[in-house]
Design a protein around this motif. Structure first.
Motif, PDB file in Angstrom:
ATOM      1  N   ALA A  63       7.287  20.481  12.465  1.00  0.00           N
ATOM      2  CA  ALA A  63       7.160  20.141  13.777  1.00  0.00           C
ATOM      3  C   ALA A  63       5.674  19.122  14.281  1.00  0.00           C
ATOM      4  O   ALA A  63       5.350  18.809  14.620  1.00  0.00           O
ATOM      5  CB  ALA A  63       7.641  20.705  14.515  1.00  0.00           C
ATOM      6  N   GLU A  64       4.869  20.799  14.466  1.00  0.00           N
ATOM      7  CA  GLU A  64       3.267  20.162  14.187  1.00  0.00           C
ATOM      8  C   GLU A  64       2.966  19.413  13.012  1.00  0.00           C
ATOM      9  O   GLU A  64       1.777  19.308  14.097  1.00  0.00           O
ATOM     10  CB  GLU A  64       3.058  21.670  14.501  1.00  0.00           C
ATOM     11  CG  GLU A  64       3.911  22.415  16.292  1.00  0.00           C
ATOM     12  CD  GLU A  64       3.377  23.588  16.476  1.00  0.00           C
ATOM     13  OE1 GLU A  64       1.832  24.432  15.369  1.00  0.00           O
ATOM     14  OE2 GLU A  64       3.217  24.276  17.430  1.00  0.00           O
ATOM     15  N   LEU A  65       2.605  19.856  11.889  1.00  0.00           N
ATOM     16  CA  LEU A  65       1.998  19.250  11.386  1.00  0.00           C
ATOM     17  C   LEU A  65       2.712  17.977   9.715  1.00  0.00           C
ATOM     18  O   LEU A  65       1.982  17.167   9.574  1.00  0.00           O
ATOM     19  CB  LEU A  65       1.623  19.796  10.591  1.00  0.00           C
ATOM     20  CG  LEU A  65       0.274  21.314  10.677  1.00  0.00           C
ATOM     21  CD1 LEU A  65      -0.220  22.528   9.724  1.00  0.00           C
ATOM     22  CD2 LEU A  65      -0.295  20.929  11.395  1.00  0.00           C
ATOM     23  N   GLY A  66       3.338  17.677  10.164  1.00  0.00           N
ATOM     24  CA  GLY A  66       4.163  17.083   9.523  1.00  0.00           C
ATOM     25  C   GLY A  66       4.091  16.891   7.562  1.00  0.00           C
ATOM     26  O   GLY A  66       3.949  18.204   7.551  1.00  0.00           O
ATOM     27  N   VAL A  67       3.503  15.707   7.472  1.00  0.00           N
ATOM     28  CA  VAL A  67       2.687  15.991   5.941  1.00  0.00           C
ATOM     29  C   VAL A  67       1.988  16.688   5.574  1.00  0.00           C
ATOM     30  O   VAL A  67       1.368  17.194   4.631  1.00  0.00           O
ATOM     31  CB  VAL A  67       2.529  14.610   5.071  1.00  0.00           C
ATOM     32  CG1 VAL A  67       1.110  13.960   5.917  1.00  0.00           C
ATOM     33  CG2 VAL A  67       2.432  14.960   3.651  1.00  0.00           C
ATOM     34  N   GLU A  68       0.587  17.367   6.988  1.00  0.00           N
ATOM     35  CA  GLU A  68      -0.220  17.865   6.731  1.00  0.00           C
ATOM     36  C   GLU A  68       0.203  19.415   6.691  1.00  0.00           C
ATOM     37  O   GLU A  68      -0.771  20.353   6.188  1.00  0.00           O
ATOM     38  CB  GLU A  68      -1.013  17.575   7.714  1.00  0.00           C
ATOM     39  CG  GLU A  68      -1.776  16.658   8.038  1.00  0.00           C
ATOM     40  CD  GLU A  68      -2.652  16.196   7.031  1.00  0.00           C
ATOM     41  OE1 GLU A  68      -3.880  17.140   6.864  1.00  0.00           O
ATOM     42  OE2 GLU A  68      -2.443  15.557   5.715  1.00  0.00           O
ATOM     43  N   GLY A  69       0.869  19.905   6.532  1.00  0.00           N
ATOM     44  CA  GLY A  69       1.832  21.063   6.055  1.00  0.00           C
ATOM     45  C   GLY A  69       1.211  21.448   4.581  1.00  0.00           C
ATOM     46  O   GLY A  69       1.246  22.704   4.563  1.00  0.00           O
ATOM     47  N   HIS A  70       1.385  20.453   3.768  1.00  0.00           N
ATOM     48  CA  HIS A  70       0.991  20.901   2.434  1.00  0.00           C
ATOM     49  C   HIS A  70      -0.296  21.648   1.832  1.00  0.00           C
ATOM     50  O   HIS A  70      -0.347  21.589   1.319  1.00  0.00           O
ATOM     51  CB  HIS A  70       1.302  19.794   1.454  1.00  0.00           C
ATOM     52  CG  HIS A  70       2.669  18.774   1.839  1.00  0.00           C
ATOM     53  ND1 HIS A  70       3.420  18.290   2.027  1.00  0.00           N
ATOM     54  CD2 HIS A  70       3.598  19.578   0.313  1.00  0.00           C
ATOM     55  CE1 HIS A  70       5.035  17.740   1.473  1.00  0.00           C
ATOM     56  NE2 HIS A  70       4.982  18.737   0.496  1.00  0.00           N
TER      57      HIS A  70
END
Length: 423
Positions: A63-70
């Protein structure tokens, strides 16, 4: 061990059990407002209470990072599988680089067969146990067809001797020696799903290698149940699910072991995907597959983060408890169950344990062959808050799982059976 068929004895054993507090880490299904006696961890393990928080952590990150969660956070998705490899390796007796968590069991079995079932000339046969779990049967059958062979010719099934329910190791070894010039693969279960028998994986692997044949195992009923030493036993490959004894949720992710001598062999045939490609070059999007070192090189797709999050929570419980301590409790619990069933003094024509009596040759499951009204007995048990597993045509599988089952659970089950057979 000297057992007693009394509630006081069962409660005394529970009080002395150093692992008794681990039951509090799990949600216990309810029946009429009370805890069930859940003896079905061999089919679906219970939900760890930590699983919800583990999922929420990744949902929040999404929810907070979107694709940056990778790439951001404490456990970026790009390398999320790596700590799972280390935790899993400790359970199966492997080096972390020999283990990867990915896909689901039968998918992984097919991927392993691509690499290790390499029929050529008169060596095209697969030796396995008769009555293997259906998914294994279908995988071997279709792999044989894929290579142009008829399954009846390509698959050698070894069965128990006449009048026996389980396999003798010497018969398996003799079959390997007899067919050594025809075999391309030996592939069996680690623990047989129907009987609960633990196969001698070390001896079988040694015999296969003496015949010049690779050897692999389906550990669906072994992982989290019995300690193993896959690396030291020189096993070529293994696969397992995580939703049974490993308590990682229905349809959860799967584990793979590839021995390091193969895991470093880039020339070994495999079906490739981008998540198994060299991590440093993965996002260059170039042709030419370069496998990652170790079992990671068999990955084909992005990690299943949500199932892996649950699995990580469960693996931490195993790390805290210790597989050797769990095994010690398992042997006592299963031994107590065996004692109580024998106390019923029922003739074999009515009730028989078909799981090996030797504690070293079984996990935490006893398979009860009920030759009269077995399904009726099973339904009665279920209706009274005992959750077990039925397998056609006439077997009730009972699995006292050491992480969350107690001696009192086993005693209550024994008392119910006593009342049933005294009617």
């Amino acid at each position: 061990m000297s057992f007693q068929n009394t509630l006081a004895y069962a409660q005394e054993q529970d009080h002395a059990d150093p692992l008794r507090y681990f039951k509090e880490h799990f949600h216990i299904p309810q029946h009429n407002g009370k805890d069930t006696v859940y003896l079905c961890g061999n089919s679906l393990g219970l939900q760890p209470k930590s699983a919800r928080a583990a999922l929420e952590e990744e949902m929040t990150k999404w929810a907070e990072l979107g694709v940056e969660g990778h790439f951001k956070g404490d456990n970026p998705w790009f390398t999320y599988h790596k700590p799972l490899s280390e935790l899993s390796a400790a359970l199966v007796g492997a080096k972390p680089e020999e283990v990867v968590i990915m896909n689901q069991l039968t998918v992984n079995l097919h991927l392993m067969l691509v690499s290790f079932y390499r029929p050529e000339g008169k060596r095209f046969k697969i030796l396995t146990e008769a009555g293997a779990f259906p998914s294994d049967q279908y995988a071997l059958e279709t792999q044989a067809k894929f290579h142009g062979y008829h399954p009846d010719e390509a698959i050698l099934e070894i069965a128990p001797r006449e009048g026996e329910s389980t396999w003798r190791t010497e018969d398996i070894l003799a079959a390997i020696a007899e067919h050594k010039d025809e075999l391309a693969l030996v592939m069996l279960s680690g623990v047989h799903y129907y009987t609960g028998q633990v196969f001698d994986m070390a001896a079988i692997t040694q015999a296969a290698h003496a015949a010049g044949v690779p050897c692999g195992f389906d550990l669906a009923h072994a992982a989290g149940n019995v300690p193993m030493q896959l690396h030291d036993w020189d096993v070529d490959f293994a696969v397992w699910c995580t939703y049974k004894y490993l308590n990682s949720g229905p349809g959860g992710t799967s584990g793979v072991f590839v021995h390091e001598r193969h895991a470093q062999n880039n020339d070994l045939p495999r079906f490739a995907g981008w998540w198994g490609h060299d991590q440093a070059q993965r996002f260059q999007m170039k042709k030419g597959f370069i496998p990652m070192a170790g079992a990671e090189g068999w990955q084909v797709s992005n990690g299943q983060i949500l199932p892996m999050a649950v699995h990580k929570a469960s693996l931490q419980i195993f790390a805290d408890a210790g597989i050797e301590k769990l095994r010690a409790k398992s042997e006592k619990l299963t031994g107590y169950l065996e004692f109580l069933i024998k106390e019923l003094n029922q003739p074999k024509e009515l009730l028989e344990i078909i799981t090996p009596a030797d504690p070293a040759a079984r996990g935490c499951q006893l398979s009860l062959l009920v030759n009269q009204n077995g399904r009726q007995l099973f339904d009665t048990l279920m209706a009274n808050g005992f959750i077990l597993d039925w397998r056609e045509p006439n077997v009730i599988r009972v699995a006292p799982t050491p992480l969350y089952n107690t001696f009192e659970d086993v005693y209550r089950f024994g008392q119910f059976l006593t009342a049933h057979f005294q009617k």
